[in-house]
Design a protein around this motif. Structure first.
Motif, PDB file in Angstrom:
ATOM      1  N   PRO A   1       0.809  -1.240   0.000  1.00  0.00           N
ATOM      2  CA  PRO A   1       0.000   0.000   0.000  1.00  0.00           C
ATOM      3  C   PRO A   1       0.833   1.276   0.000  1.00  0.00           C
ATOM      4  O   PRO A   1       0.316   2.357  -0.300  1.00  0.00           O
ATOM      5  CB  PRO A   1      -0.812  -0.119   1.300  1.00  0.00           C
ATOM      6  N   GLN A   2       2.126   1.183   0.327  1.00  0.00           N
ATOM      7  CA  GLN A   2       2.983   2.371   0.404  1.00  0.00           C
ATOM      8  C   GLN A   2       3.612   2.731  -0.938  1.00  0.00           C
ATOM      9  O   GLN A   2       4.153   3.822  -1.108  1.00  0.00           O
ATOM     10  CB  GLN A   2       4.091   2.141   1.428  1.00  0.00           C
TER      11      GLN A   2
ATOM     12  N   PRO B   1       0.370   5.891  -3.440  1.00  0.00           N
ATOM     13  CA  PRO B   1      -0.099   5.134  -2.269  1.00  0.00           C
ATOM     14  C   PRO B   1      -1.528   4.627  -2.432  1.00  0.00           C
ATOM     15  O   PRO B   1      -2.387   5.319  -2.963  1.00  0.00           O
ATOM     16  CB  PRO B   1       0.001   6.167  -1.139  1.00  0.00           C
ATOM     17  N   GLY B   2      -1.740   3.396  -1.979  1.00  0.00           N
ATOM     18  CA  GLY B   2      -3.071   2.798  -2.053  1.00  0.00           C
ATOM     19  C   GLY B   2      -3.417   2.146  -3.369  1.00  0.00           C
ATOM     20  O   GLY B   2      -4.535   1.662  -3.561  1.00  0.00           O
ATOM     21  N   SER B   3      -2.450   2.074  -4.294  1.00  0.00           N
ATOM     22  CA  SER B   3      -2.729   1.514  -5.621  1.00  0.00           C
ATOM     23  C   SER B   3      -2.623  -0.004  -5.668  1.00  0.00           C
ATOM     24  O   SER B   3      -3.199  -0.639  -6.557  1.00  0.00           O
ATOM     25  CB  SER B   3      -1.763   2.104  -6.654  1.00  0.00           C
TER      26      SER B   3
ATOM     27  N   ASP C   1      -2.403  -3.958  -3.588  1.00  0.00           N
ATOM     28  CA  ASP C   1      -2.667  -4.755  -2.386  1.00  0.00           C
ATOM     29  C   ASP C   1      -1.762  -5.982  -2.306  1.00  0.00           C
ATOM     30  O   ASP C   1      -1.876  -6.782  -1.386  1.00  0.00           O
ATOM     31  CB  ASP C   1      -4.133  -5.157  -2.299  1.00  0.00           C
TER      32      ASP C   1
END
Length: 362
Positions: free
Chosen positions: A99-100, A104-106, A108
């Motif tokens: 997630p970093q 960010p958040g792109s 999993d």
């Protein structure tokens, strides 16, 4: 089935120049991947690539990563293995780091290359994680094997008609189906014990054998690949016909599920869907004079999705340029997986560093 055109430039500027990969995909492919919450992985030894198919901002995204002669893959939630020309590569999923990664958040899942083991060129085909270790189809030596730090490989099983472990590709053992963490069924292109002997009857000499008994389950197949046990059925790709089929384990009777417009190789099954790799036939010495050549005017390369309940093709990702063959297709049950391969610079990507938390205070 509507098709959405797209173009992807795969940049290997330092060594290979730019490989232009053109592809099209069905309008419903994004929705299918989103609904199943998966990423698709495929390998192509002709291009020496491993591709990762995900959805980004409601559009399909494909990233390409260099693996010399990429063939079989084995993927779990925590790790993956990739078979190459001389090496088995091992990648670990750092789900905390994923997630970093920018933006960010792109992502999993983030599969980072963490090691490799040298086997030599044993013509690795299917790979599968067992209950305790990685199993490999060693096509050159006509056997199933595992890894050892002391040897190129450890032979674990060979068909009863193979008289010796020798680098002669006697039966073209290629596919592996696992049951309860152990090998259970394999595909061979011929029940032959001479160097390259399977080539003489490649169009109809293929069969499925049981492991460890070497019992013949079914025969008369045309260059079969990718056996899988799924929902209590044995599935196989009858590649020379471009078909998905099931096999009755008691009688050996084969049942065609669907015909596809390409040489079928690489099969992943999930829910009611089959994800099937298709290849064009360019090299006639091995792939010439197969039944599929008479069935379709033009063969396709890509990944086709079949609804197993309706036995219909419902979606596809099709390559028009840059990739002519697919070897393996695997599913990661992560919606936005990525990998950092062994040749990050050649891939045109940034190095991803994974360090223990304690190192930050040193």
């Amino acid at each position: 089935m509507m098709i959405q055109p797209a173009t992807k430039a795969d940049t290997n500027a330092q060594q290979e120049g730019i490989r232009e990969v053109r592809y099209e995909y069905s309008n419903n492919l994004v929705n299918i991947l989103n609904r199943l919450n998966i990423s698709l992985f495929f390998s192509t030894y002709q291009a020496g690539k491993l591709g990762v198919v995900t959805v980004k901002n409601t559009s399909l995204n494909i990233s390409f990563h260099n693996f010399e002669r990429a063939m079989g893959m084995a993927i779990s939630l925590t790790q993956m293995a990739v078979g190459g020309k001389d090496w088995i590569y091992f990648l670990k999923n750092d789900s905390n780091l994923a997630p970093q990664i920018e933006p960010p958040g792109s992502y999993d899942a983030c599969f980072l290359t963490r090691g490799a083991q040298y086997t030599g060129d044993i013509s690795i085909h299917d790979l599968a994680w067992g209950s305790q270790e990685l199993w490999m189809v060693n096509t050159r030596f006509s056997c199933l094997c595992t890894l050892s730090n002391n040897y190129n490989f450890l032979p674990q099983w060979r068909p009863s008609f193979i008289s010796a472990i020798a680098p002669e590709d006697r039966c073209h053992l290629n596919g592996l189906a696992m049951v309860n963490g152990m090998p259970k069924y394999v595909t061979v292109l011929g029940q032959t014990d001479s160097p390259g002997g399977w080539r003489d009857n490649k169009a109809s000499g293929g069969c499925i054998l049981e492991v460890p008994s070497s019992k013949l389950i079914t025969d008369g197949l045309s260059m079969p690949h990718s056996p899988r046990v799924f929902q209590n059925l044995l599935w196989v790709l009858n590649s020379g016909y471009g078909e998905i089929a099931t096999v009755n384990l008691a009688s050996g009777k084969q049942e065609k599920i669907v015909s596809l417009p390409g040489y079928t190789r690489g099969l992943a099954l999930l829910g009611q869907y089959a994800f099937v790799g298709l290849s064009k036939i360019r090299e006639t010495a091995i792939f010439g004079n197969l039944p599929i050549c008479d069935r379709f005017k033009e063969l396709k390369c890509g990944i086709y999705i079949v609804d197993l309940q309706t036995r219909q093709i419902i979606s596809c990702l099709e390559f028009q340029e840059g990739i002519d063959e697919i070897f393996d297709v695997q599913i990661s049950q992560c919606s936005s997986a990525m990998i950092s391969g062994p040749y990050v610079v050649t891939d045109g990507a940034n190095q991803i560093w994974s360090l223990p938390a304690s190192s930050r205070s040193i």
